[in-house]
Design an enzyme around this catalytic site. Structure first.
Site, PDB file in Angstrom:
ATOM      1  N   HIS A  99       0.876  -1.171   0.000  1.00 26.39           N
ATOM      2  CA  HIS A  99       0.000   0.000   0.000  1.00 26.39           C
ATOM      3  C   HIS A  99       0.918   1.227   0.000  1.00 26.39           C
ATOM      4  O   HIS A  99       2.005   1.184   0.585  1.00 26.39           O
ATOM      5  CB  HIS A  99      -0.829   0.147   1.263  1.00 26.39           C
ATOM      6  CG  HIS A  99      -1.642  -1.031   1.702  1.00 26.39           C
ATOM      7  ND1 HIS A  99      -1.119  -2.091   2.388  1.00 26.39           N
ATOM      8  CD2 HIS A  99      -2.968  -1.272   1.599  1.00 26.39           C
ATOM      9  CE1 HIS A  99      -2.092  -2.949   2.682  1.00 26.39           C
ATOM     10  NE2 HIS A  99      -3.224  -2.480   2.211  1.00 26.39           N
ATOM     11  N   ASP A 102       2.587   1.962   3.248  1.00 25.99           N
ATOM     12  CA  ASP A 102       3.661   1.071   3.718  1.00 25.99           C
ATOM     13  C   ASP A 102       5.030   1.554   3.265  1.00 25.99           C
ATOM     14  O   ASP A 102       6.029   1.270   3.924  1.00 25.99           O
ATOM     15  CB  ASP A 102       3.502  -0.352   3.145  1.00 25.99           C
ATOM     16  CG  ASP A 102       2.121  -0.921   3.343  1.00 25.99           C
ATOM     17  OD1 ASP A 102       1.496  -0.598   4.368  1.00 25.99           O
ATOM     18  OD2 ASP A 102       1.672  -1.679   2.455  1.00 25.99           O
TER      19      ASP A 102
HETATM   20  C1  XLS Z   1      -7.039  -6.735   5.532  1.00 25.61           C
HETATM   21  C2  XLS Z   1      -6.672  -7.005   4.160  1.00 25.61           C
HETATM   22  C3  XLS Z   1      -5.567  -6.136   3.596  1.00 25.61           C
HETATM   23  C4  XLS Z   1      -5.581  -6.210   2.107  1.00 25.61           C
HETATM   24  C5  XLS Z   1      -4.867  -5.101   1.404  1.00 25.61           C
HETATM   25  O1  XLS Z   1      -7.704  -7.522   6.195  1.00 25.61           O
HETATM   26  O2  XLS Z   1      -6.344  -8.352   4.044  1.00 25.61           O
HETATM   27  O3  XLS Z   1      -4.355  -6.510   4.136  1.00 25.61           O
HETATM   28  O4  XLS Z   1      -5.041  -7.416   1.672  1.00 25.61           O
HETATM   29  O5  XLS Z   1      -5.426  -3.876   1.687  1.00 25.61           O
END
Ligand code: XLS
Ligand code: NI
Ligand code: NI
Length: 433
Positions: A99, A102
């Site tokens: 993301h 991150d």
């Molecule tokens: C949260 C989600 C997140 C997505 C990406 O529960 O799994 O990590 O994979 O935004």
């Protein structure tokens, strides 16, 4: 080179009898199975957020990890990227995912956040030049910052819709630039806390239009990858609109997007929705919307998304069997959306968690391939439905209810129940685990 993973060797395949903790016992990337190398079947990806951004907090306590890259400066974000690519080299995972939040420090304005993202995308592009890992998918974090507390595209405030649009645009641009193979939308706060303050119809309509705009933008910039929705029933929202695969399919149909958007299915989310992982995969493949998976393991007692690394290959074999039946991944992959437990403080814990997860998946894949090649399961399945091959049976589906009923009235059809043979097939399955 940083010294974060000092003394940790590159992980290689040593076979099932190896007792070396820093070796694969099942994942042998170059081994050819069903006509292609194991690495291409599995397409492993590391999630940047859990491994490098998460600080070890839970609802009852804060940060437990101390990493030299924690902090809000661009120099630290670059150190984080250095360490990330060192880990990818150690593990040999061909892909990673991130993301925006991150990889870059948050700015005080949108423009500053975007500049930070662009600087980091250039840095990641350089890293991709000198290392092997590539971007499986990019995504926008539309759930952590307080501005998104009431949703992104479904926020009652149109300014947040605009902010979400700008954020997604920036992330799609970043994904395109890095050669990402997919773009993911997980709507963690696209849902509600209480119906008492929620205009459900308006929020759903806004979410649909937003997704159409995302698809339009994909064509505008010439992004060739897949757009993926990641279903989840709840958490952090009390109710999330992208509840599960079936709900997402209905939503896509409603907005004419079922040919444009696929799903990224996560094991823990399937469990939260009251399904099995393999159910969600089988449904998505049958609907033609299967894209990718987020691999993890949920705790069956806790009731929330615990994002543990998988360690039970029998449990995952059914998932890989469904993926094999559907012909394998196209743009998708096996992304470890999994995090350490908050007591696992050491750098080597990060490596060993992934080694275990990769070996678990490789072992699961091998079991699934062996069963698939054996053919007995598919034979039994085909036999169970063989009656539908007859012309009278086919004619029923093209005719009316009355015509179908006529076979009973005129021909005295009198069905004889047949065994489903479940235990026999379970025994067969167990031979391959
Ligand atoms: C949260 C989600 C997140 C997505 C990406 O529960 O799994 O990590 O994979 O935004
Ligand atoms: Ni996920
Ligand atoms: Ni999740």
């Amino acid at each position: 080179m940083t010294d974060f993973f000092a003394n940790i060797p590159t992980i290689t395949y040593e076979g099932p009898s190896s007792t070396n903790e820093f070796a694969f016992r099942h994942y042998n990337p170059d081994e050819v199975i069903l006509g292609k190398p194991m690495a291409e079947h599995l397409r492993f990806s590391v999630a940047y957020w859990h491994s490098f951004a998460w600080q070890g907090g839970d609802p009852f306590g804060g940060q437990t990890f101390e990493r030299p890259w924690f902090g809000d400066e661009i120099g630290l974000a670059k150190l984080k990227a250095d360490v990330a690519f060192e880990m990818f080299d150690i593990l040999g995972n061909p892909f990673y995912c991130f993301h925006d939040a991150d990889v870059r420090p948050e700015g005080t304005t949108f423009a500053q956040s975007q500049r930070n993202l662009e600087e980091m995308v250039d840095y990641l592009a350089e890293k991709q030049q000198s290392h092997k890992a590539r971007l499986l998918w990019g995504t926008a974090n539309l759930f952590s910052h307080r501005r998104f507390m009431s949703g992104a595209a479904t926020n009652p405030d149109p300014d947040i819709y605009a902010y979400a649009a700008a954020t997604v645009q920036a992330n799609m641009d970043a994904t395109l630039k890095l050669g990402g193979q997919n773009y993911v939308l997980w709507g963690g706060r696209e849902g509600y806390e209480t119906l008492l303050n929620t205009d459900l119809a308006a929020e759903r309509a806004h979410a649909g239009r937003f997704l159409q705009q995302v698809v339009e933008y994909k064509y505008k910039i010439g992004f060739k990858g897949a757009i993926l929705i990641e279903p989840k029933p709840q958490e952090p929202s009390k109710h999330q609109y992208d509840y599960d695969v079936a709900t997402v399919y209905g939503f896509l149909k409603d907005f004419d997007l079922e040919k444009e958007v696929q799903v990224n299915i996560e094991q823990g989310h399937a469990i939260l929705a009251g399904h099995s992982f393999e159910h969600e995969i089988a449904l998505a493949t049958s609907l033609g919307i299967f894209g990718s998976i987020d691999m993890n393991r949920n705790d069956y007692q806790s009731g929330w998304d615990t994002d543990q690394f998988p360690n039970n290959h029998g449990e995952k074999a059914l998932a890989f069997y469904e993926i094999l039946r559907a012909g394998g991944y196209k743009t998708g992959g096996t992304n470890f959306d999994a995090k350490l437990r908050r007591q696992s403080l050491d750098p080597q814990d990060l490596i060993l968690a992934h080694v275990g997860g990769m070996d678990t998946c490789a072992r699961a894949l091998k079991a699934a391939v062996a069963l698939f090649e054996d053919g007995a399961l598919e034979e039994a399945r085909a036999k169970r439905y063989a009656g539908w091959k007859s012309p009278e049976a086919k004619a029923m589906l093209s005719g009316s209810l009355d015509q179908a009923a006529q076979r009973v009235r005129d021909q005295g059809v009198n069905p004889v129940p047949k065994s489903g043979g479940q235990e026999r097939l379970e025994n067969l399955w167990n031979r391959f685990i």
